[in-house]
Design a protein around this motif. Structure first.
Motif, PDB file in Angstrom:
ATOM      1  N   GLY A  57      52.646  -7.990 -43.137  1.00 50.38           N
ATOM      2  CA  GLY A  57      51.219  -8.227 -43.029  1.00 50.38           C
ATOM      3  C   GLY A  57      50.598  -7.288 -42.019  1.00 50.38           C
ATOM      4  N   GLY A  58      49.288  -7.444 -41.838  1.00 49.16           N
ATOM      5  CA  GLY A  58      48.593  -6.575 -40.910  1.00 49.16           C
ATOM      6  C   GLY A  58      47.165  -7.018 -40.677  1.00 49.16           C
ATOM      7  N   VAL A  59      46.401  -6.153 -40.043  1.00 52.17           N
ATOM      8  CA  VAL A  59      44.998  -6.414 -39.742  1.00 52.17           C
ATOM      9  C   VAL A  59      44.178  -5.195 -40.148  1.00 52.17           C
ATOM     10  N   GLY A  60      42.899  -5.436 -40.370  1.00 51.47           N
ATOM     11  CA  GLY A  60      42.019  -4.342 -40.739  1.00 51.47           C
ATOM     12  C   GLY A  60      40.598  -4.621 -40.306  1.00 51.47           C
ATOM     13  N   ALA A  61      39.784  -3.574 -40.342  1.00 55.75           N
ATOM     14  CA  ALA A  61      38.371  -3.692 -40.006  1.00 55.75           C
ATOM     15  C   ALA A  61      37.581  -2.753 -40.901  1.00 55.75           C
ATOM     16  N   ALA A  62      36.332  -3.121 -41.142  1.00 53.87           N
ATOM     17  CA  ALA A  62      35.453  -2.294 -41.972  1.00 53.87           C
ATOM     18  C   ALA A  62      34.052  -2.313 -41.389  1.00 53.87           C
ATOM     19  N   TYR A  63      33.320  -1.239 -41.628  1.00 55.13           N
ATOM     20  CA  TYR A  63      31.909  -1.170 -41.251  1.00 55.13           C
ATOM     21  C   TYR A  63      31.123  -0.804 -42.494  1.00 55.13           C
ATOM     22  N   ASN A  64      30.154  -1.639 -42.854  1.00 51.73           N
ATOM     23  CA  ASN A  64      29.329  -1.426 -44.035  1.00 51.73           C
ATOM     24  C   ASN A  64      28.163  -0.514 -43.681  1.00 51.73           C
ATOM     25  N   VAL A  65      28.260   0.730 -44.128  1.00 55.05           N
ATOM     26  CA  VAL A  65      27.250   1.731 -43.817  1.00 55.05           C
ATOM     27  C   VAL A  65      25.978   1.472 -44.616  1.00 55.05           C
ATOM     28  N   TRP A  66      26.123   1.180 -45.886  1.00 52.39           N
ATOM     29  CA  TRP A  66      25.014   0.847 -46.772  1.00 52.39           C
ATOM     30  C   TRP A  66      25.334  -0.464 -47.468  1.00 52.39           C
ATOM     31  N   GLU A  67      24.450  -0.883 -48.330  1.00 50.71           N
ATOM     32  CA  GLU A  67      24.655  -2.143 -49.061  1.00 50.71           C
ATOM     33  C   GLU A  67      25.960  -2.146 -49.849  1.00 50.71           C
ATOM     34  N   HIS A  68      26.292  -1.013 -50.456  1.00 51.89           N
ATOM     35  CA  HIS A  68      27.455  -0.963 -51.338  1.00 51.89           C
ATOM     36  C   HIS A  68      28.648  -0.187 -50.768  1.00 51.89           C
ATOM     37  N   PHE A  69      28.476   0.576 -49.695  1.00 57.10           N
ATOM     38  CA  PHE A  69      29.559   1.419 -49.186  1.00 57.10           C
ATOM     39  C   PHE A  69      30.036   0.977 -47.802  1.00 57.10           C
ATOM     40  N   ALA A  70      31.368   0.983 -47.634  1.00 58.17           N
ATOM     41  CA  ALA A  70      31.964   0.607 -46.348  1.00 58.17           C
ATOM     42  C   ALA A  70      33.118   1.545 -46.029  1.00 58.17           C
ATOM     43  N   PHE A  71      33.268   1.868 -44.754  1.00 58.03           N
ATOM     44  CA  PHE A  71      34.447   2.571 -44.267  1.00 58.03           C
ATOM     45  C   PHE A  71      35.430   1.516 -43.787  1.00 58.03           C
ATOM     46  N   ARG A  72      36.693   1.625 -44.210  1.00 55.66           N
ATOM     47  CA  ARG A  72      37.681   0.588 -43.923  1.00 55.66           C
ATOM     48  C   ARG A  72      38.961   1.229 -43.392  1.00 55.66           C
ATOM     49  N   GLY A  73      39.614   0.536 -42.483  1.00 58.54           N
ATOM     50  CA  GLY A  73      40.906   0.975 -41.983  1.00 58.54           C
ATOM     51  C   GLY A  73      41.796  -0.228 -41.727  1.00 58.54           C
ATOM     52  N   ASP A  74      43.084  -0.079 -41.979  1.00 65.45           N
ATOM     53  CA  ASP A  74      43.998  -1.188 -41.695  1.00 65.45           C
ATOM     54  C   ASP A  74      45.365  -0.679 -41.259  1.00 65.45           C
ATOM     55  N   LEU A  75      46.043  -1.528 -40.519  1.00 69.77           N
ATOM     56  CA  LEU A  75      47.403  -1.282 -40.048  1.00 69.77           C
ATOM     57  C   LEU A  75      48.278  -2.425 -40.510  1.00 69.77           C
ATOM     58  N   ALA A  76      49.491  -2.112 -40.967  1.00 73.99           N
ATOM     59  CA  ALA A  76      50.397  -3.155 -41.459  1.00 73.99           C
ATOM     60  C   ALA A  76      51.826  -2.843 -41.056  1.00 73.99           C
ATOM     61  N   ILE A  77      52.620  -3.871 -40.951  1.00 69.43           N
ATOM     62  CA  ILE A  77      54.047  -3.740 -40.671  1.00 69.43           C
ATOM     63  C   ILE A  77      54.786  -4.648 -41.643  1.00 69.43           C
ATOM     64  N   SER A  78      55.871  -4.145 -42.200  1.00 71.58           N
ATOM     65  CA  SER A  78      56.644  -4.906 -43.183  1.00 71.58           C
ATOM     66  C   SER A  78      58.133  -4.734 -42.934  1.00 71.58           C
TER      67      SER A  78
END
Length: 125
Positions: A57-78
């Motif tokens: 599993g992992g965690v992630g975050a996103a920022y919604n720049v416009w109504e329909h578009f978001a920049f997203r990043g996540d880190l995971a370990i398995s």
């Protein structure tokens, strides 16, 4: 009778989520952040070499720049286990730890709280 009332309440909740609107204003993602957790599990069967299974599993975050578009990043370990099959001389399991990172640009198809997403990204692991 109780199950009918619960069913009606769930249908009403689903309709509210699908509409994405409240009595006063429309749902908006613009300039909002999201933080989320993720989980993954899988099994790969390979007759000639080894079977593999993983869970993590992992965690992630996103920022919604416009109504329909978001920049997203996540880190995971398995944790992954490779079970060597009959054709290999070794009959032991091998464990490895996988670290993964991903960045993406997401397109939210609908302007509702629950929406399909089209994602374009890159990752390393």
């Amino acid at each position: 009778m109780k199950s009918i009332i619960i069913s009606i309440a769930l249908i009403s909740l689903a309709a509210d989520l699908a509409s994405g609107q409240t009595a006063t204003n429309e749902f908006s993602r613009k300039d909002k952040c999201e933080v989320y957790g993720l989980g993954q599990a899988g099994v790969i069967f390979n007759v000639f070499e080894s079977d593999a299974s993983l869970a993590g599993g992992g965690v992630g975050a996103a920022y919604n720049v416009w109504e329909h578009f978001a920049f997203r990043g996540d880190l995971a370990i398995s944790a992954a286990k490779f079970d060597f099959g009959i054709l290999n001389a070794s009959d032991e399991d091998k464990w490895v730890t996988l670290y993964m990172a991903n960045i993406s640009l997401d397109y939210n198809v609908l302007r509702t709280p629950v929406t399909p997403v089209v994602s374009l990204g890159a990752g390393i692991g």
